[in-house]
Write an enzyme that holds these catalytic residues in place. Structure first.
Site, PDB file in Angstrom:
ATOM      1  N   ASN A  95       0.810  -1.221   0.000  1.00 51.91           N
ATOM      2  CA  ASN A  95       0.000   0.000   0.000  1.00 51.91           C
ATOM      3  C   ASN A  95       0.837   1.261   0.000  1.00 51.91           C
ATOM      4  O   ASN A  95       1.981   1.284   0.419  1.00 51.91           O
ATOM      5  CB  ASN A  95      -0.952  -0.003   1.199  1.00 51.91           C
ATOM      6  CG  ASN A  95      -0.218   0.089   2.519  1.00 51.91           C
ATOM      7  OD1 ASN A  95       0.417   1.082   2.797  1.00 51.91           O
ATOM      8  ND2 ASN A  95      -0.279  -0.949   3.316  1.00 51.91           N
ATOM      9  N   CYS A  96       0.244   2.332  -0.498  1.00 52.48           N
ATOM     10  CA  CYS A  96       0.951   3.607  -0.565  1.00 52.48           C
ATOM     11  C   CYS A  96      -0.006   4.773  -0.723  1.00 52.48           C
ATOM     12  O   CYS A  96       0.398   5.880  -0.979  1.00 52.48           O
ATOM     13  CB  CYS A  96       1.940   3.599  -1.721  1.00 52.48           C
ATOM     14  SG  CYS A  96       1.138   3.263  -3.292  1.00 52.48           S
ATOM     15  N   VAL A  97      -1.316   4.527  -0.558  1.00 52.99           N
ATOM     16  CA  VAL A  97      -2.273   5.607  -0.759  1.00 52.99           C
ATOM     17  C   VAL A  97      -2.185   6.618   0.358  1.00 52.99           C
ATOM     18  O   VAL A  97      -2.137   6.240   1.527  1.00 52.99           O
ATOM     19  CB  VAL A  97      -3.705   5.042  -0.802  1.00 52.99           C
ATOM     20  CG1 VAL A  97      -4.696   6.161  -1.027  1.00 52.99           C
ATOM     21  CG2 VAL A  97      -3.812   4.025  -1.883  1.00 52.99           C
TER      22      VAL A  97
END
Lengths: 349, 426, 76
Positions: free
Chosen positions: B241-243
């Site tokens: 994830n990286c949002v």
């Protein structure tokens, strides 16, 4: 360094115009310091001069906020101050609201820095702490000296446009404005240190105090108001003449419960107010103006409501700590439930 | 479980004919690494680039950051479930190329990845500006679905880090740290008078670009469980994830979990670090209820005196955080929570979506909505055209002169909720 | 006070002049009144006019009690 020009805002009481009977006076101004202004003058020394004092009655301000504020800002602007000092208002609710509104107006409309001081539970704090620096004071005027000692250095810094330290360093109430900064230790280390202190029962400071989300879900509406038993509660201090329970005029330590059996109308011979925070003349003339027994008796007769509950509850909201008010209200709530009350009308002054 | 971690400091990365570690320089054979990555048929092309501390370089859109490590001895291999079989890791000896990282970049969704600036204002906020980064810009075959592209890029990063890590297998480490977790009973006997402290590690598990994996398992499918802190150091948990990149844990964060490190630093001195409980942040209320119940039960079962709870992300996970805190406190266990804030650009709004008076000890990673101004950079690695759509950016964030005005949340790792940074708010 | 009574399970109307304070303290049904020293009166008018004013305010209060609300509501 050029001498800083200060305008001081006060209510009718601190401006030595009069007590509650003068709370309805419109804004006026005088040159030089008045009342607490003398203490500020001493603390400012040569650094700043109080060129004028603007005063307004607390009731006038709160009942005509837009008109009053506009007039006050015009007066203040005419003196071309470098900083405006309001109050301190301690735990006087209407005075606190006025001080917060004036200081905010000065900052936002006149673009002049402003400062005020209040007790942390003053309703003016919640309304204005985000928009203006409010120095934390004691809950009554005995704290004037301490308040001046904090307000003067902060006022000078604001007037000179110097950087303002944290709320803890400068003594103002946290503004609730979150600002990023680089701390000395990384977050995980701060968490471990905080946990060690918390487990040891030592004091620690959370980096984000939980907001007061304390809201109560509204109860369902009364299904048939014409059958409902309605109780009256007031924080306006209405009591039988002579104040049998000796409810204090400020920072009340108790509440009273009084029988309305057979009473159709409250009059000057039998009822009065114990409240010390507003002009008592009108309530003493006719307590129905605060506690509307007369009309509710009419409604009862007309069948608009089922009945007026036999007892009313009264306390004095003036300067009373939130925790105390909570405690009384909890006790009152229990009795109301026990009495089978369907709805409550709570009046405040 | 006992793990020795050997650190080999890397002060520069250069491309060269042979991949190797020579002194403090990591040399990379571009062709060899590219060929390895292109074995994945979903990949159309790979571009390798190097970004060093202080350079006028902007990397975006960043997906993950991974530290090269290698298992020297002990069971299993780095990144179990991906690059190695699922054998338990966390024991024996692991070597680390300290100061180097693999950064993966690619426009998967286009508005959910982050920015790493190697110099200027932005560099102050991201810990990765201090590393020598080998950047992989991976273009997928046409028509590759987003989920498949995400997985492809995730695996490419892990493979590249494994490839580099292996170069450290036979190098003598400059510094060796030893971490040991005793069994429950041994711990009680060894430190009868020290408070028992656990660490509740919340893992983001909400879908594409919001997922985390444990030994290859999608964390949204786990029931909260115990894991040894040294297992994290061998890559048992990896990021998908990286949002809102500011408060998502990259794989680098999991490998170097700062709460684990700082609890180990006090272990046996002021506290007894009992272990790590991992839990998730799912999108269904029933999952949130179940996971927070199980987490609190585990804390009680371990007879903890205190627990640190770290969040990942914001919004609905605030509810998971508060539920964990409230339920653990209700067992008489003292908690400190680590979160970050979304207090609006002016800092005046409500910072968290949920709150409870039990959460009376909070560490904050800062206000992710605060606006920052990033200077133009001489070189862009990846592609800059997503900046206007990135979470925390807005139309017009990217100015014509290459400067960026955006919220702090665009910066990878800026308000990390493991407490990785010194940033705070007041 | 108003919150604690609401918490006890009884619907409550807060009749007060300084509405922002009532909002801050968390009242759910609010009826604005005339002035701080005489929330339900007006000394400047005749006794009959004053009673009529009070009756109107209390009619509004009964309406407030009979109205379902989901959030803090001011009955102007």
């Amino acid at each position: 360094m050029k001498q800083i020009k200060v305008v001081h805002y006060l209510n009718q009481f601190f401006a030595q115009i009069g007590g509650e009977e003068k709370a309805d006076i419109p804004p006026e101004s005088k040159s030089g310091p008045v009342g607490p202004g003398m203490a500020f003058k001493g603390a400012f020394g040569d650094a700043a001069e109080i060129v004028a004092t603007v005063a307004c009655g607390d009731s006038y301000f709160n009942e005509n906020p837009d008109v009053a504020l506009a007039a006050i800002l015009d007066m203040i602007a005419s003196f071309e101050p470098d900083i405006v000092v309001c109050g301190p208002a301690f735990n006087a609710g209407r005075y606190g609201v006025a001080c917060g509104a004036v200081a905010t107006g000065v900052r936002e409309k006149l673009n002049i820095p402003a400062i005020t001081g209040m007790y942390v539970e003053n309703p003016g704090v919640d309304l204005y702490k985000q928009s203006v620096h409010i120095v934390s004071t004691k809950d009554n005027a005995a704290g004037m000296r301490d308040a001046v000692a904090l307000m003067v250095p902060l006022a000078l810094k604001l007037a000179r446009g110097e950087e303002i330290g944290t709320s803890a360093e400068e003594g103002y109430i946290p503004m609730g404005i979150r600002k990023n900064f680089f701390d000395k230790k990384r977050g995980s280390r701060r968490a471990v240190d905080m946990l060690l202190k918390k487990m040891a029962g030592e004091p620690y400071e959370t980096e984000f105090p939980m907001p007061d989300f304390d809201r109560v879900v509204p109860n369902p509406a009364v299904k048939d108001i014409s059958k409902a038993k309605i109780a009256l509660v007031t924080s306006g201090g209405i009591v039988p003449k002579g104040n049998p329970d000796r409810i204090e005029s400020s920072s009340a330590s108790k509440y009273g419960k009084y029988d309305l059996e057979g009473i159709r109308d409250l009059d000057a011979q039998t009822y009065e107010t114990a409240h010390g925070g507003y002009d008592p003349v009108y309530a003493n003339e006719d307590a129905d103006r605060v506690l509307p027994v007369d009309i509710l008796r009419e409604f009862e007769k007309e069948g608009k409501i089922g009945s007026l509950s036999r007892y009313f509850y009264s306390t004095v909201g003036n300067g009373t700590a939130v925790a105390s008010a909570k405690k009384y209200a909890r006790a009152i709530g229990e009795e109301l439930v026990a009495d089978g009350v369907d709805a409550v009308i709570l009046t405040s002054t | 479980m006992k793990l020795e971690v050997g650190y080999i400091p890397i002060r520069d990365i250069q491309f060269g004919p042979t991949s190797k570690v020579d002194g403090n320089v990591l040399y990379v054979n571009q062709d060899e690494l590219s060929r390895l990555l292109l074995q994945d048929e979903a990949i159309e092309s790979v571009a390798l680039d190097i970004a060093r501390p202080g350079e006028s370089v902007r990397i975006t859109p960043v997906k993950d950051v991974i530290e090269p490590r290698v298992k020297v001895h002990g069971g299993g291999g780095i990144f179990p479930g991906w690059c190695a079989k699922v054998d338990t890791v966390g024991s024996g000896r692991t070597n680390v190329l300290k100061g180097a990282a693999v950064v993966t970049a690619g426009k998967i969704v286009g508005f959910q990845e982050g920015i790493i600036d190697m110099s200027g204002e932005g560099a102050r906020y991201t810990p990765f500006s201090t590393l020598n980064n080998l950047v992989l810009v991976v273009e997928p075959k046409q028509g590759l679905a987003q989920h498949a592209y995400e997985k492809t890029l995730r695996l490419a990063g892990l493979k590249a880090a494994e490839y580099l890590g292996k170069l450290a297998a036979d190098i003598e480490a400059e510094e060796v740290h030893t971490y040991e977790t005793l069994s429950l009973l041994e711990g009680v006997r060894a430190y009868p008078d020290l408070p028992r402290v656990g660490y509740v590690l919340m893992l983001q598990s909400q879908g594409l670009l919001h997922d985390t994996y444990v030994y290859g398992v999608d964390a949204k499918q786990i029931i909260p469980t115990l894991i040894s802190p040294t297992e994290l150091m061998d890559g048992a948990i990896i990021s998908g994830n990286c949002v809102s990149a500011c408060d998502k844990n990259t794989t680098y964060h999991h490998l170097n979990n700062p709460v684990v490190q700082d609890l180990f630093a006090e272990h046996g001195k002021t506290l007894n670090f009992v272990g790590v409980i991992i839990t998730n942040e799912n999108v269904f209320l029933a999952d949130k209820m179940r996971s927070s119940d199980r987490t609190a039960e585990l804390c009680g079962y371990l007879s903890l005196d205190g627990a640190i709870i770290s969040q990942e992300g914001f919004g609905n996970p605030d509810t998971d955080l508060i539920m964990n805190c409230r339920k653990i406190e209700a067992k008489g266990i003292k908690t400190v929570i680590i979160t970050d804030e979304y207090a609006g650009q002016d800092g005046a709004s409500q910072s968290l979506a949920d709150a409870d008076e039990a959460a009376d000890a909070v560490v904050t990673g800062g206000n992710a909505n605060e606006v920052i101004h990033l200077p133009a950079m001489e070189r862009i690695i990846g592609s800059i055209d997503a900046v206007d759509h990135i979470a925390g950016g807005w139309s017009g964030s990217l100015n014509e002169d290459g400067t960026i005005t955006a919220e702090l949340q665009v910066i990878t790792g800026a308000t990390n909720e493991l407490g990785f940074n010194t940033l705070s708010a007041r | 006070m108003v919150k604690e009574i609401e918490r006890a399970g009884i619907p409550v109307v807060h009749m007060c002049t300084v509405v922002p304070i009532s909002m801050t303290v968390g009242a759910n049904r609010i009826v604005p009144t005339v002035a701080i020293p005489y929330p339900l009166g007006n000394p400047a008018s005749t006794p009959d006019e004053e009673k009529e004013l009070r009756r109107k305010l209390l009619d509004k209060t009964l309406d407030a009690l009979s109205t379902e609300v989901e959030d803090q509501t001011v009955f102007e």
